[in-house]
Design an enzyme around this catalytic site. Structure first.
Site, PDB file in Angstrom:
ATOM      1  CG  ASP A  36      -1.636  -1.311   1.438  1.00  0.00           C
ATOM      2  OD1 ASP A  36      -2.044  -1.931   0.442  1.00  0.00           O
ATOM      3  OD2 ASP A  36      -1.774  -1.727   2.601  1.00  0.00           O
ATOM      4  CG  ASN A  45     -15.294  -8.322   0.302  1.00  0.00           C
ATOM      5  OD1 ASN A  45     -15.680  -9.012  -0.646  1.00  0.00           O
ATOM      6  ND2 ASN A  45     -14.920  -8.844   1.458  1.00  0.00           N
ATOM      7  CD  GLU A  98      -8.579  -3.325  -1.453  1.00  0.00           C
ATOM      8  OE1 GLU A  98      -9.304  -3.473  -0.450  1.00  0.00           O
ATOM      9  OE2 GLU A  98      -7.564  -4.024  -1.666  1.00  0.00           O
ATOM     10  CG  HIS A 148      -3.198   0.292  -1.855  1.00  0.00           C
ATOM     11  ND1 HIS A 148      -4.183  -0.072  -0.975  1.00  0.00           N
ATOM     12  CD2 HIS A 148      -2.882   1.576  -1.543  1.00  0.00           C
ATOM     13  CE1 HIS A 148      -4.436   0.939  -0.152  1.00  0.00           C
ATOM     14  NE2 HIS A 148      -3.664   1.953  -0.491  1.00  0.00           N
ATOM     15  NE  ARG A 150       0.168  -7.183   0.644  1.00  0.00           N
ATOM     16  CZ  ARG A 150      -0.936  -6.708   1.224  1.00  0.00           C
ATOM     17  NH1 ARG A 150      -1.951  -6.309   0.484  1.00  0.00           N
ATOM     18  NH2 ARG A 150      -1.022  -6.617   2.532  1.00  0.00           N
TER      19      ARG A 150
END
Length: 317
Positions: free
Chosen positions: A14, A158, A195, A259, A293
């Site tokens: 992120d 979600n 998101e 992200h 990640r």
């Protein structure tokens, strides 16, 4: 130099990189322990790799914001520094099988965000009491906006993307406006997710990139856009890409790009795309707990008609 793009910073998901008017780059991201907010600063993008890490806020041991600190973003709004992040009271799932995150903000009114004191401002209340995360802010034509992902019990899935004007950098001034919900196949793999929004204003348009599907190799990036003169709070003014603008490149072993954030080089016309991705798919257990990640950075390209070209996550163009 090889055309394959290596991670800039490992084990940081992120990622958010912004360049302030002091000339420095500031970096925030989720840490593998999900227990704190850290900031790095450097004069160059490459300098962020070995820059000192400043832990500016740690989660409490108990309480509503004591677990799973996700996706912090550092922004300079109305003369002060803010970090927006999501946190939960527990690592347990609720009755819907989802985490219990809400969004929060901390503020630093010093000129130097690495030297001043950080103040906890509490929850950023959207008026919807449900799972929410991935807040970002942007200013356009004198108005500060809040943009985030949230669950609506009336909509399958979600999370969806919402926007609202801000009264202060930690309070909304209007009702949430739904901009996008998972609807295409590539947005609904594993989980129905929209998101991680990020905003880029260029070429007469306001662009919103976002991420969709589960956070494994199915994770992919989409795009919304509106005319820069349009009412951004009117969802009919927004268009949405039918296909993802960036997805896994299995042939190059780069998986689940998403992200993202945007920043610039010394040339303000050159935009850099910042995102995370994995370099393998053999994840043991829940992908959420896998630390691999990594943060990647590559130049963003443009089409002849002014649309951003994200390209492959594994290559520079």
């Amino acid at each position: 130099m090889s055309d394959l793009l290596e991670p800039l910073i490992r084990q940081r998901a992120d990622p958010h990189i912004s360049r302030h008017d002091d000339g420095f780059y500031y970096f925030t991201a989720s840490v593998p322990q999900y227990d704190r907010i850290e900031i790095r600063r450097a004069a160059t993008i490459e300098g962020l790799v070995n820059a000192p890490v400043f832990d500016v806020w740690h989660k409490p041991d108990t309480g509503p914001w004591s677990e799973l600190i996700w996706a912090p973003e550092l922004h300079f709004n109305d003369g002060a520094w803010y970090v927006y992040f999501a946190a939960a009271p527990t690592r347990a799932l609720d009755g819907l099988g989802m985490f219990q995150h809400r969004m929060y903000a901390i503020r630093n009114q010093a000129k130097d965000p690495l030297g001043g004191a950080w103040e906890f401002l509490g929850q950023v209340d959207t008026g919807l009491d449900s799972f929410c995360l991935d807040a970002t802010t942007f200013s356009h034509r004198g108005q500060l906006y809040y943009l985030w992902a949230q669950k609506d019990s009336a909509i399958p899935g979600n999370s969806n993307l919402y926007i609202a004007p801000m009264q202060t950098p930690w309070q909304l001034a209007g009702e949430p406006v739904l901009l996008s919900r998972p609807e295409y196949d590539w947005e609904c793999r594993g989980f129905l997710v929209n998101e991680g929004p990020s905003v880029l204003i260029r070429n007469g348009r306001v662009f919103i990139s976002y991420s969709a599907s589960a956070t494994d190799e199915n994770y992919a990036m989409g795009l919304l856009w509106a005319d820069e003169n349009a009412d951004l709070l009117d969802p009919t003014n927004w268009r949405k890409s039918v296909q993802p603008v960036m997805r896994s490149a299995a042939e190059d072993s780069v998986f689940g790009p998403g992200h993202n954030s945007f920043t610039v080089t010394d040339d303000p016309d050159e935009v850099l795309l910042v995102y995370h991705a994995r370099t393998y798919t053999e994840i043991e257990g829940d992908p959420l707990w896998n630390p691999d990640r990594h943060t990647f950075v590559k130049p963003l390209r443009w089409s002849a008609d002014g649309m951003p070209l994200f390209g492959k996550p594994s290559r520079r163009d």
